[in-house]
Each structure stands twice: as C-alpha cells, then as structure tokens.
Design a protein around this motif. Structure first.
Motif, PDB file in Angstrom:
ATOM      1  N   ARG A   1       0.848  -1.192   0.000  1.00 35.53           N
ATOM      2  CA  ARG A   1       0.000   0.000   0.000  1.00 35.53           C
ATOM      3  C   ARG A   1       0.882   1.240   0.000  1.00 35.53           C
ATOM      4  O   ARG A   1       1.627   1.487   0.951  1.00 35.53           O
ATOM      5  CB  ARG A   1      -0.904   0.006   1.231  1.00 35.53           C
ATOM      6  N   PRO A   2       0.839   2.070  -1.045  1.00 30.47           N
ATOM      7  CA  PRO A   2       1.661   3.287  -1.071  1.00 30.47           C
ATOM      8  C   PRO A   2       1.291   4.237   0.071  1.00 30.47           C
ATOM      9  O   PRO A   2       0.119   4.348   0.445  1.00 30.47           O
ATOM     10  CB  PRO A   2       1.325   3.912  -2.427  1.00 30.47           C
ATOM     11  N   TYR A   3       2.283   4.919   0.604  1.00 29.55           N
ATOM     12  CA  TYR A   3       2.066   5.867   1.694  1.00 29.55           C
ATOM     13  C   TYR A   3       3.206   6.871   1.704  1.00 29.55           C
ATOM     14  O   TYR A   3       4.276   6.636   1.122  1.00 29.55           O
ATOM     15  CB  TYR A   3       1.997   5.150   3.047  1.00 29.55           C
ATOM     16  N   SER A   4       2.977   7.990   2.352  1.00 28.83           N
ATOM     17  CA  SER A   4       4.038   8.944   2.663  1.00 28.83           C
ATOM     18  C   SER A   4       4.206   8.957   4.168  1.00 28.83           C
ATOM     19  O   SER A   4       3.303   8.556   4.918  1.00 28.83           O
ATOM     20  CB  SER A   4       3.681  10.342   2.158  1.00 28.83           C
ATOM     21  N   THR A   5       5.352   9.427   4.630  1.00 29.88           N
ATOM     22  CA  THR A   5       5.603   9.403   6.066  1.00 29.88           C
ATOM     23  C   THR A   5       6.428  10.609   6.479  1.00 29.88           C
ATOM     24  O   THR A   5       7.227  11.128   5.681  1.00 29.88           O
ATOM     25  CB  THR A   5       6.316   8.095   6.482  1.00 29.88           C
ATOM     26  N   ILE A   6       6.232  11.063   7.720  1.00 35.45           N
ATOM     27  CA  ILE A   6       6.979  12.214   8.236  1.00 35.45           C
ATOM     28  C   ILE A   6       6.912  12.200   9.760  1.00 35.45           C
ATOM     29  O   ILE A   6       6.059  11.523  10.354  1.00 35.45           O
ATOM     30  CB  ILE A   6       6.434  13.540   7.658  1.00 35.45           C
ATOM     31  N   TRP A   7       7.777  12.970  10.418  1.00 38.21           N
ATOM     32  CA  TRP A   7       7.891  12.973  11.868  1.00 38.21           C
ATOM     33  C   TRP A   7       8.462  14.319  12.305  1.00 38.21           C
ATOM     34  O   TRP A   7       9.042  15.055  11.511  1.00 38.21           O
ATOM     35  CB  TRP A   7       8.821  11.840  12.334  1.00 38.21           C
ATOM     36  N   SER A   8       8.296  14.637  13.571  1.00 35.67           N
ATOM     37  CA  SER A   8       8.811  15.910  14.072  1.00 35.67           C
ATOM     38  C   SER A   8       8.857  15.875  15.588  1.00 35.67           C
ATOM     39  O   SER A   8       8.123  15.113  16.232  1.00 35.67           O
ATOM     40  CB  SER A   8       7.924  17.070  13.613  1.00 35.67           C
ATOM     41  N   GLU A   9       9.716  16.717  16.146  1.00 32.81           N
ATOM     42  CA  GLU A   9       9.779  16.850  17.600  1.00 32.81           C
ATOM     43  C   GLU A   9       8.668  17.749  18.120  1.00 32.81           C
ATOM     44  O   GLU A   9       8.076  17.480  19.162  1.00 32.81           O
ATOM     45  CB  GLU A   9      11.149  17.380  18.027  1.00 32.81           C
ATOM     46  N   ASP A  10       8.382  18.841  17.409  1.00 33.33           N
ATOM     47  CA  ASP A  10       7.328  19.755  17.892  1.00 33.33           C
ATOM     48  C   ASP A  10       6.413  20.258  16.776  1.00 33.33           C
ATOM     49  O   ASP A  10       5.529  21.090  17.021  1.00 33.33           O
ATOM     50  CB  ASP A  10       7.948  20.944  18.634  1.00 33.33           C
ATOM     51  N   PHE A  11       6.624  19.797  15.535  1.00 33.90           N
ATOM     52  CA  PHE A  11       5.740  20.097  14.408  1.00 33.90           C
ATOM     53  C   PHE A  11       5.781  21.561  13.960  1.00 33.90           C
ATOM     54  O   PHE A  11       4.859  22.026  13.294  1.00 33.90           O
ATOM     55  CB  PHE A  11       4.295  19.662  14.714  1.00 33.90           C
ATOM     56  N   THR A  12       6.853  22.246  14.300  1.00 30.97           N
ATOM     57  CA  THR A  12       7.006  23.634  13.857  1.00 30.97           C
ATOM     58  C   THR A  12       8.220  23.832  12.957  1.00 30.97           C
ATOM     59  O   THR A  12       8.379  24.913  12.377  1.00 30.97           O
ATOM     60  CB  THR A  12       7.137  24.587  15.064  1.00 30.97           C
ATOM     61  N   ASP A  13       9.099  22.839  12.826  1.00 29.05           N
ATOM     62  CA  ASP A  13      10.334  23.015  12.060  1.00 29.05           C
ATOM     63  C   ASP A  13      10.024  23.104  10.569  1.00 29.05           C
ATOM     64  O   ASP A  13       9.031  22.557  10.062  1.00 29.05           O
ATOM     65  CB  ASP A  13      11.302  21.859  12.344  1.00 29.05           C
ATOM     66  N   ASP A  14      10.878  23.816   9.852  1.00 33.17           N
ATOM     67  CA  ASP A  14      10.668  24.068   8.423  1.00 33.17           C
ATOM     68  C   ASP A  14      10.594  22.772   7.624  1.00 33.17           C
ATOM     69  O   ASP A  14       9.813  22.660   6.668  1.00 33.17           O
ATOM     70  CB  ASP A  14      11.786  24.956   7.876  1.00 33.17           C
ATOM     71  N   TRP A  15      11.437  21.791   7.984  1.00 28.98           N
ATOM     72  CA  TRP A  15      11.475  20.522   7.250  1.00 28.98           C
ATOM     73  C   TRP A  15      10.112  19.835   7.310  1.00 28.98           C
ATOM     74  O   TRP A  15       9.598  19.338   6.299  1.00 28.98           O
ATOM     75  CB  TRP A  15      12.561  19.622   7.844  1.00 28.98           C
ATOM     76  N   PHE A  16       9.502  19.825   8.493  1.00 27.30           N
ATOM     77  CA  PHE A  16       8.187  19.212   8.653  1.00 27.30           C
ATOM     78  C   PHE A  16       7.123  19.989   7.879  1.00 27.30           C
ATOM     79  O   PHE A  16       6.308  19.411   7.145  1.00 27.30           O
ATOM     80  CB  PHE A  16       7.824  19.135  10.140  1.00 27.30           C
ATOM     81  N   VAL A  17       7.140  21.307   8.041  1.00 27.42           N
ATOM     82  CA  VAL A  17       6.124  22.139   7.380  1.00 27.42           C
ATOM     83  C   VAL A  17       6.212  21.995   5.865  1.00 27.42           C
ATOM     84  O   VAL A  17       5.186  21.873   5.171  1.00 27.42           O
ATOM     85  CB  VAL A  17       6.274  23.613   7.812  1.00 27.42           C
ATOM     86  N   GLU A  18       7.424  21.982   5.319  1.00 28.08           N
ATOM     87  CA  GLU A  18       7.586  21.815   3.877  1.00 28.08           C
ATOM     88  C   GLU A  18       7.121  20.434   3.422  1.00 28.08           C
ATOM     89  O   GLU A  18       6.585  20.263   2.321  1.00 28.08           O
ATOM     90  CB  GLU A  18       9.049  22.035   3.483  1.00 28.08           C
TER      91      GLU A  18
END
Length: 503
Positions: free
Chosen positions: A98-115
């Motif tokens: 099943r295709p999916y995308s994935t992401i993670w963050s310490e506080d969900f405010t960093d530029d890498w996560f937002v992008e």
C-alpha cells in the motif's frame, strides 16, 4: 499538526472522537478500526497520527482498501514512542504493497516538517533522501563471499527450523513471514503454543530453577528485588522466569529447533512473569547450563540458542544467519534486536537510543553478567512481574540489519554502526526519557542521517551483532550479505559500507 494544516487552509477532521468512557481517542481493537473506517470517505486524504506504540492490525484492514493518499506521522520523542509505532506501521504498509508517505517531528514547527506537509497537500507525496541506499550488484571475491555461499548452501541442503510460540505479537503483521517466502531460504516453522511453554514450566523442579539463580549470582549479576509482588521484582517471580528458561530449552530440544521465538506479551503475561530474562540468556553463549530431561546432555552446551524476541520472524531469519556467520568466523554470535526508540545530537553527531523491551545477551555489556542488573517490568504491561536484563551496551563496532517483506519478496537492509560510550549522566537522562528498566545501546550509524534512516527503515526493530574491531565487522557484513544474496534475498547496503575489506 492540525495547526500546520490550518495554516495551509485545510481543515483536519478527526475520524474517531475521544471516548467519554475511556477518556482517550485511541483505536483500541481491529473491530473498532473497521467501524471507524466506515465513516471515512474512501477517497479522502488520510493522516494516521502516531503518539505511542500501537497495534498496527487495528487499522490495516481499513488502510488496505482506502483509496485516498495516506500519510503516516509521528512525534519524534522518547517518553511517548510514536516513532516506534510509526516504523512498525510503515513496515506493514510496505508488506501489503500500500503506497504511503511518512513524516515525523519533535514539535511540528520546524521548516522541514512544514515543507513536507506542504508537499503532501500539493502532490500527495513526500519524497525523502534515499541516497544512502545502494543495492547489491556483486560482492567482491574472497573468503567472506565464499563463506557466505557455503553457509547458504548448507542451509538450503540441511534446512533449519524456527519455533514460534504464537505468531503476530502485538499486532506486528510485518513480523510474520509467509511459509512460501521462508521455505525458499531452507527455513521452516514449528508452530508452538505459549500454553505449552507454561505447561512445561510446571514440570521444572524447583532445585533446577534455584541452580540457575545461583549460577547468575556467582557471575555477579544483580537483581533489584523487593517484597511487594504487585509493584516490585520478587524472588518468586525470578524463580518462575528461570523455569521458563529451562522449559524453552527443553521444548526447543524436543523439536530440534535452530532458533526460537516467544511472543512475549499477549497471553503469557496473564499467566506468568515476563519472558525477558529467558530471552536474553538464550542469546548468550555463556549461560546457565540446562540438562536434557534424562540428564544425559547439556542442551546447546557452549552455544547460544538464537531467540527472536517478540516472535518477530524477520529477526528469526536474521538471528539464525548471524549466528552461523559469526560462529564460522570465530566471533561471539550473541545477537539481539532493539527497538529503534529515539535519539538526539550529542557532541555534534546524532546518537540513537536503541532499547529492547526487556533483555539483551549479557556479553553485550562491559563486564558481561557483572554489568547486568535485573529490574521489574512495568506492572502496567506485566501484572505478574518479571525481571529484565538491564545494562549499557559496551562500546564497539557493530553490524546492523533488518529483514523485511515487500510485495516482490524478502529484502534485507544492512550497514555498519558504532556502539559508543556516553557520560553516565547522559545515559541516565536518556534512560529516564524512555524506559530505565530496559537495556540501552548508544548507536551512531555510519553515513546515515536521522531522517534518512527513519524514511527508509521497514520495522520498529533493528538487529545488531558485535565484532572486535572495524575491519572484522566489515568482513562479517560482507559474509552475511553473501549468505542473503545466495539465498535470493534482495540485499541493500545502507550508509558507509567497506566492501574492499574482503580477505
């Protein structure tokens, strides 16, 4: 997370509200998962938010048939191990194709996560850097490749049996390898029941269990015991664990097993103390001797019996092959899985916290048994108690790996890493941020960033084994890769790997 989506003009709708009776909004059963998915439009963009360890099978049925884009997302934290649940879920989605995308963050405010979120909203994809992964084309000739080929030939010719005390621990769909895939490696399953293990424990004489305790005491192992059976580790709990250790060896002998796995939590925990202590001992070459029932033989005398914790069959294949390669190279074959638990920078490099949920072989500690302490498992998960094998993994060179299932068959990712020493206060801080009753390994992966590893890894577990120095570790990795390659498993090298080390 919701705030980030709101910032892009999207509204996040929670598919399952907080239950007023339980006070939480977790999907707590497979049936509940099916009911939740009935109310989700099949073409809706879907986010699976992970804040803790979770049972993947509660939602896999819904995810398998969902038509919209899927994003798995987790908090990168130690105290709430959402990233562990994320990696397990991603491995399940990979297995089912099943295709999916994935992401993670310490506080969900960093530029890498937002992008990353922006990319998923606009394209339905988040592309991660996978430049650290190199598929095996051909190994250089040499003794290690020859050894790997010989071990593979022997496995295919003589075959091996792994004994599984109940499959599918804690919903780990990804940890079950179908027989059609497993048998191609020369490996077959003996399906066993945890009830049989418990029944065998009842036949073990008290004096044999006491002999195990006396052996460990003489080796210098420490047991942090008390008298409150409900909250503390007691001598009575340990006594039962020693009976489990003996019982596991005798049943393994009955069935001629080459490796054994105990499911660990479901079912057995309601009858008896945790299986952790037995698991760690089985994976160690130097361990309390156990006689066959008739007293004529010491079972696996001077050998480890590879144990694949949590009945993870990816670990079973890996541990079995590691045991044979390391033994053939005259190295300590003690191997174990670890949860990829968390990590942070220390002295300008990222140091992972690897923690197995209970026990590792004591030879992984400085001082062996003298560096091992047994603490009680959490009463929340183990009402009957039971001791762990806790300690700090010694500094040294390691080979790490993971066998996993994809739609086109079996794969293995492997690479090199170092277990490093951190100051005592930093180790304690990391323990307190996770689970101080469990063993810990401070790991620096060679040539792999945090985000590269997270994006690629197809399991909540990673397998590790030590080598005495870097050159030997490089050679052992080549030999191990050669075994997998000869067996038809697709091999992927991750990070900095020295293929010129072959003798």
């Amino acid at each position: 997370m919701t705030a980030v989506f709101t910032g892009f003009g999207w509204t996040v709708v929670r598919a399952n509200p907080v239950d007023p009776k339980t006070g939480h909004g977790f999907i707590s059963s497979q049936r509940m998962g099916l009911e939740v998915f009935k109310n989700i439009p099949t073409d809706a963009p879907l986010i699976v938010a992970e804040a803790v360890w979770q049972y993947s099978h509660h939602i896999l049925a819904g995810l398998r048939t969902h038509g919209g884009d899927i994003l798995t997302l987790a908090n990168f934290a130690g105290d709430w191990p959402g990233l562990v649940g994320l990696l397990g879920l991603n491995a399940g989605l990979t297995k089912m194709g099943r295709p999916y995308s994935t992401i993670w963050s310490e506080d969900f405010t960093d530029d890498w996560f937002v992008e990353g979120i922006k990319s998923w909203i606009e394209t339905g994809r988040i592309d991660h850097d996978a430049s650290h992964v190199k598929d095996l084309v051909e190994l250089p000739g040499g003794a290690e490749r020859d050894l790997g080929g010989a071990i593979a030939h022997q496995l295919l010719t003589d075959k091996a049996i792994i004994g599984v005390f109940d499959e599918g621990c804690m919903g780990m769909y990804n940890a079950i390898i179908d027989d059609e895939l497993l048998n191609k490696l020369g490996i077959y399953k003996e399906r066993l029941s945890q009830s049989a293990l418990y029944a065998e424990m009842l036949t073990v004489p008290d004096e044999e269990a006491r002999a195990v305790r006396e052996w460990l005491d003489a080796k210098g192992m420490t047991f942090k015991t008390g008298t409150d059976d409900a909250t503390e580790l007691t001598d009575a709990q340990l006594h039962e664990q020693f009976k489990m250790y003996i019982a596991a060896l005798r049943i393994s002998d009955d069935f001629g097993l080459d490796a054994v796995g105990i499911q660990y939590q479901q079912g057995l925990k309601d009858l008896t103390p945790a299986s952790d202590l037995a698991e760690g001992l089985l994976n160690n070459v130097d361990r309390p001797p156990v006689l066959s029932r008739d007293g004529s033989r010491i079972l696996w005398d001077g050998e480890a019996l590879p144990h694949f914790n949590e009945a993870d069959e990816g670990v079973a294949v890996d541990a079995l092959i590691t045991n044979r390669v390391w033994t053939a190279m005259d190295l300590d074959p003690a191997t174990t899985l670890h949860d990829v638990r968390w990590g942070e920078d220390y002295d300008d490099e990222f140091v992972w916290v690897y923690e197995i949920s209970g026990s590792v072989p004591p030879s992984h500690f400085e001082g062996g048994y003298a560096g091992a302490t047994s603490w009680r498992q959490s009463p929340v998960y183990f009402p009957a108690g039971g001791g762990t094998i806790k300690g700090v993994s010694k500094p040294g060179e390691i080979v790490w790996s993971r066998v996993y299932v994809a739609p086109d068959g079996l794969h293995v990712d492997m690479g090199r890493a170092s277990s490093i020493a951190l100051p005592t206060e930093e180790t304690e801080r990391r323990w307190q941020a996770t689970n101080p009753e469990w063993p810990i390994m401070h790991v620096v992966l060679h040539g792999i960033s945090r985000n590269q590893f997270m994006a690629r890894h197809k399991a909540n577990h990673a397998q590790v084994a030590y080598a005495p120095d870097a050159a030997t570790a490089d050679r052992a990795l080549i030999a191990k890769a050669a075994v997998f390659d000869a067996l038809g498993v697709q091999v992927h090298f991750c990070g900095d790997v020295n293929l010129s080390a072959s003798a």
